[in-house]
Scaffold this motif. Structure first.
Motif, short mmCIF file in Angstrom:
data_model
loop_
_atom_site.label_atom_id
_atom_site.label_comp_id
_atom_site.label_asym_id
_atom_site.label_seq_id
_atom_site.Cartn_x
_atom_site.Cartn_y
_atom_site.Cartn_z
N SER A 35 5.55 61.53 24.49
CA SER A 35 6.46 61.28 23.36
C SER A 35 7.74 62.09 23.48
O SER A 35 7.84 63.01 24.29
CB SER A 35 5.75 61.61 22.05
OG SER A 35 5.47 62.99 21.98
N ARG A 36 8.71 61.71 22.68
CA ARG A 36 9.97 62.47 22.65
C ARG A 36 10.57 62.41 21.26
O ARG A 36 10.44 61.42 20.55
CB ARG A 36 10.95 61.96 23.68
CG ARG A 36 11.34 60.54 23.49
CD ARG A 36 12.26 60.09 24.60
NE ARG A 36 12.50 58.67 24.48
CZ ARG A 36 13.47 58.04 25.07
NH1 ARG A 36 14.29 58.68 25.86
NH2 ARG A 36 13.63 56.75 24.91
N VAL A 37 11.25 63.47 20.90
CA VAL A 37 11.94 63.55 19.62
C VAL A 37 13.32 62.92 19.82
O VAL A 37 14.06 63.32 20.71
CB VAL A 37 12.08 65.01 19.14
CG1 VAL A 37 12.83 65.07 17.83
CG2 VAL A 37 10.72 65.66 19.02
N ILE A 38 13.64 61.93 19.00
CA ILE A 38 14.95 61.28 19.13
C ILE A 38 15.89 61.67 18.00
O ILE A 38 17.09 61.44 18.10
CB ILE A 38 14.82 59.75 19.23
CG1 ILE A 38 14.15 59.17 18.00
CG2 ILE A 38 14.08 59.36 20.50
CD1 ILE A 38 14.25 57.65 17.89
N LEU A 39 15.34 62.25 16.90
CA LEU A 39 16.20 62.61 15.77
C LEU A 39 15.46 63.56 14.84
O LEU A 39 14.27 63.40 14.59
CB LEU A 39 16.59 61.35 15.00
CG LEU A 39 17.46 61.52 13.76
CD1 LEU A 39 18.87 61.94 14.15
CD2 LEU A 39 17.49 60.24 12.95
N HIS A 40 16.19 64.55 14.35
CA HIS A 40 15.72 65.41 13.26
C HIS A 40 16.55 65.08 12.03
O HIS A 40 17.77 64.90 12.14
CB HIS A 40 15.94 66.89 13.60
CG HIS A 40 15.24 67.36 14.82
ND1 HIS A 40 13.92 67.70 14.82
CD2 HIS A 40 15.68 67.56 16.08
CE1 HIS A 40 13.57 68.10 16.03
NE2 HIS A 40 14.61 68.01 16.81
N ILE A 41 15.91 65.01 10.87
CA ILE A 41 16.65 64.83 9.62
C ILE A 41 16.41 66.08 8.78
O ILE A 41 15.28 66.40 8.43
CB ILE A 41 16.18 63.58 8.85
CG1 ILE A 41 16.31 62.34 9.73
CG2 ILE A 41 16.99 63.42 7.56
CD1 ILE A 41 15.69 61.09 9.12
N GLU A 42 17.48 66.80 8.48
CA GLU A 42 17.37 68.04 7.72
C GLU A 42 18.65 68.27 6.94
O GLU A 42 19.72 68.35 7.51
CB GLU A 42 17.12 69.22 8.66
CG GLU A 42 17.00 70.55 7.97
CD GLU A 42 15.95 70.55 6.86
OE1 GLU A 42 16.35 70.77 5.69
OE2 GLU A 42 14.76 70.34 7.14
N GLU A 73 13.73 70.55 22.69
CA GLU A 73 14.70 69.73 23.41
C GLU A 73 15.78 69.21 22.47
O GLU A 73 15.54 68.99 21.29
CB GLU A 73 13.99 68.57 24.09
CG GLU A 73 13.13 69.05 25.22
CD GLU A 73 12.49 67.92 25.98
OE1 GLU A 73 12.30 68.10 27.18
OE2 GLU A 73 12.19 66.88 25.38
N PRO A 74 16.96 69.01 23.01
CA PRO A 74 18.08 68.53 22.18
C PRO A 74 17.82 67.15 21.59
O PRO A 74 17.27 66.27 22.23
CB PRO A 74 19.25 68.46 23.16
CG PRO A 74 18.86 69.29 24.33
CD PRO A 74 17.37 69.25 24.39
N ALA A 75 18.20 67.01 20.33
CA ALA A 75 18.17 65.73 19.62
C ALA A 75 19.17 65.85 18.47
O ALA A 75 19.41 66.95 17.97
CB ALA A 75 16.78 65.44 19.08
N PRO A 76 19.77 64.75 18.07
CA PRO A 76 20.72 64.81 16.96
C PRO A 76 20.05 65.31 15.67
O PRO A 76 18.85 65.13 15.48
CB PRO A 76 21.17 63.36 16.78
CG PRO A 76 20.82 62.67 18.05
CD PRO A 76 19.63 63.41 18.61
N ILE A 77 20.85 65.94 14.81
CA ILE A 77 20.39 66.38 13.50
C ILE A 77 21.16 65.57 12.46
O ILE A 77 22.37 65.68 12.36
CB ILE A 77 20.62 67.89 13.28
CG1 ILE A 77 19.91 68.69 14.36
CG2 ILE A 77 20.14 68.30 11.88
CD1 ILE A 77 20.25 70.17 14.34
N TRP A 78 20.44 64.75 11.70
CA TRP A 78 21.03 63.93 10.64
C TRP A 78 20.92 64.73 9.35
O TRP A 78 19.87 65.29 9.06
CB TRP A 78 20.26 62.61 10.55
CG TRP A 78 20.92 61.56 9.73
CD1 TRP A 78 20.79 61.36 8.39
CD2 TRP A 78 21.81 60.55 10.20
NE1 TRP A 78 21.54 60.28 7.99
CE2 TRP A 78 22.18 59.78 9.09
CE3 TRP A 78 22.34 60.24 11.45
CZ2 TRP A 78 23.04 58.70 9.19
CZ3 TRP A 78 23.19 59.17 11.55
CH2 TRP A 78 23.54 58.41 10.43
#
Length: 84
Positions: free
Chosen positions: A46-53, A72-77
């Protein structure tokens, strides 16, 4: 230990990012990113594609953990209500 410094959550059984074919994770109310990292360890493909915070302090911790290589890097919404 500074806020958010819980140390690296890495495992040798996690595939390199480019080789992952498992579930994609969107972490809502991400906090420091611990739930998504736990899911990645349970599901190595699996992989993290987005964090929402929305909380700026938690988003800063996420960004710092990405910069340190702990996660690992992923966008933060920043706004769950505008995520589509």
């Amino acid at each position: 230990m500074p806020l958010g410094s819980i140390g690296p959550m890495r495992s040798d059984n996690v595939a390199p990012y480019s080789e992952r074919t498992g579930p994609r994770i969107v972490e809502a109310c991400a906090g420091y990113g611990g739930l998504a990292e736990s899911l990645r360890l349970v599901h190595p493909g699996s992989r993290v594609i987005l964090h929402i915070e929305r909380e700026i302090s938690a988003a800063r911790v996420l960004a710092a953990r990405m910069a340190d290589g702990c996660i690992e890097p992923a966008p933060i919404w920043s706004d769950l209500t505008t995520f589509d």
